[in-house]
Design an enzyme around this catalytic site. Sequence first.
Site, PDB file in Angstrom:
ATOM      1  N   SER A 168      41.384  46.412  41.089  1.00 42.48           N
ATOM      2  CA  SER A 168      42.684  46.887  40.617  1.00 42.48           C
ATOM      3  C   SER A 168      43.309  47.881  41.592  1.00 42.48           C
ATOM      4  CB  SER A 168      42.535  47.567  39.249  1.00 42.48           C
ATOM      5  OG  SER A 168      41.956  46.685  38.321  1.00 42.48           O
TER       6      SER A 168
HETATM    7  N1  SAM Z   1      38.868  47.017  37.081  1.00 39.63           N
HETATM    8  C1  SAM Z   1      38.285  46.107  38.008  1.00 39.63           C
HETATM    9  C2  SAM Z   1      38.048  46.758  39.358  1.00 39.63           C
HETATM   10  O1  SAM Z   1      38.446  47.904  39.509  1.00 39.63           O
HETATM   11  O2  SAM Z   1      37.481  46.100  40.213  1.00 39.63           O
HETATM   12  C3  SAM Z   1      39.187  44.949  38.234  1.00 39.63           C
HETATM   13  C4  SAM Z   1      38.893  43.834  37.382  1.00 39.63           C
HETATM   14  S1  SAM Z   1      39.697  42.318  37.681  1.00 39.63           S
HETATM   15  C5  SAM Z   1      41.397  42.749  37.705  1.00 39.63           C
HETATM   16  C6  SAM Z   1      39.461  41.656  36.036  1.00 39.63           C
HETATM   17  C7  SAM Z   1      38.060  41.210  35.737  1.00 39.63           C
HETATM   18  O3  SAM Z   1      38.004  40.812  34.381  1.00 39.63           O
HETATM   19  C8  SAM Z   1      37.596  40.029  36.559  1.00 39.63           C
HETATM   20  O4  SAM Z   1      36.449  40.363  37.277  1.00 39.63           O
HETATM   21  C9  SAM Z   1      37.312  38.948  35.507  1.00 39.63           C
HETATM   22  O5  SAM Z   1      36.211  38.133  35.829  1.00 39.63           O
HETATM   23  C10 SAM Z   1      37.035  39.792  34.290  1.00 39.63           C
HETATM   24  N2  SAM Z   1      37.195  39.130  33.000  1.00 39.63           N
HETATM   25  C11 SAM Z   1      38.148  38.254  32.603  1.00 39.63           C
HETATM   26  N3  SAM Z   1      37.940  37.899  31.318  1.00 39.63           N
HETATM   27  C12 SAM Z   1      36.832  38.569  30.896  1.00 39.63           C
HETATM   28  C13 SAM Z   1      36.124  38.627  29.664  1.00 39.63           C
HETATM   29  N4  SAM Z   1      36.482  37.947  28.574  1.00 39.63           N
HETATM   30  N5  SAM Z   1      35.038  39.424  29.600  1.00 39.63           N
HETATM   31  C14 SAM Z   1      34.637  40.152  30.659  1.00 39.63           C
HETATM   32  N6  SAM Z   1      35.261  40.122  31.848  1.00 39.63           N
HETATM   33  C15 SAM Z   1      36.356  39.353  31.963  1.00 39.63           C
END
Ligand code: SAM
Length: 221
Positions: free
Chosen positions: A62
């Site tokens: 992010s």
């Molecule tokens: N906050 C994180 C960082 O600083 O690196 C960024 C995360 S990225 C924008 C969003 C993440 O949410 C991805 O790695 C994706 O695989 C995960 N994701 C999507 N749906 C999900 C779910 N139902 N449960 C857990 N993780 C999920």
Amino acid sequence: MRDYECARHEMVERQLARRGIKDARVLSAMRQVPREAFVAEGFEEFAYEDAALPIAEGQTISQPFIVARMAEAAELERVNNVLEVGVGSGYTSAVLSHLTSRVSAIERHAALAKKAMERLSALGRNNVEIRTGDGTKGWPAKAPFDAIIVSAAGPTIPMALKEQLAIGGRLVIPVGHENGPQRLLRIKRIDDNRYDAEDLGGVMFVPLIGDEGAQRPQSSG
Ligand code: SAM
């Protein structure tokens, strides 16, 4: 090393403080987490740019401003128990680990969860526990949470997450469709059955995929 430290301090001043992040604890946490340790190999030189960056599995780390905005919106003063859904690189979990005594975090891709845990351990962030799974179901064994931060956008607010909030707790979550308009919402639990919702503005996140999220694409595991 020192260059990264300077870049990090400059990032906090220019991209966060000057753009309205006021919570001194959040700014301090953002000064302490080396974002270069969380980006994909080869992207270190871009670690302090004002942008999300690609990581493995087609996901992103992010944008620092969004991480700070969400942490501030979650009102993490005097909180003990925080859940993050969507660990990705582990960067947001690392920031949260400076703001609460315990972080529980869920990632649907096992490889990302493993790598994030390795990074956090290498930095000595021992108050974060990560598991692989569908974060739209929350983590009932660790609930109730003082705050929940969801780092991916789903079409609706998962009921399980609302139910796992402590009374008075805050859920900060982007809601909307992939490639469509998304709004960052803060949901406050007033009592057993009542919640307040506030719209914090437009955002852009990867999809939250799960039982109470967007549909799982055929090709992914
Ligand atoms: N906050 C994180 C960082 O600083 O690196 C960024 C995360 S990225 C924008 C969003 C993440 O949410 C991805 O790695 C994706 O695989 C995960 N994701 C999507 N749906 C999900 C779910 N139902 N449960 C857990 N993780 C999920």
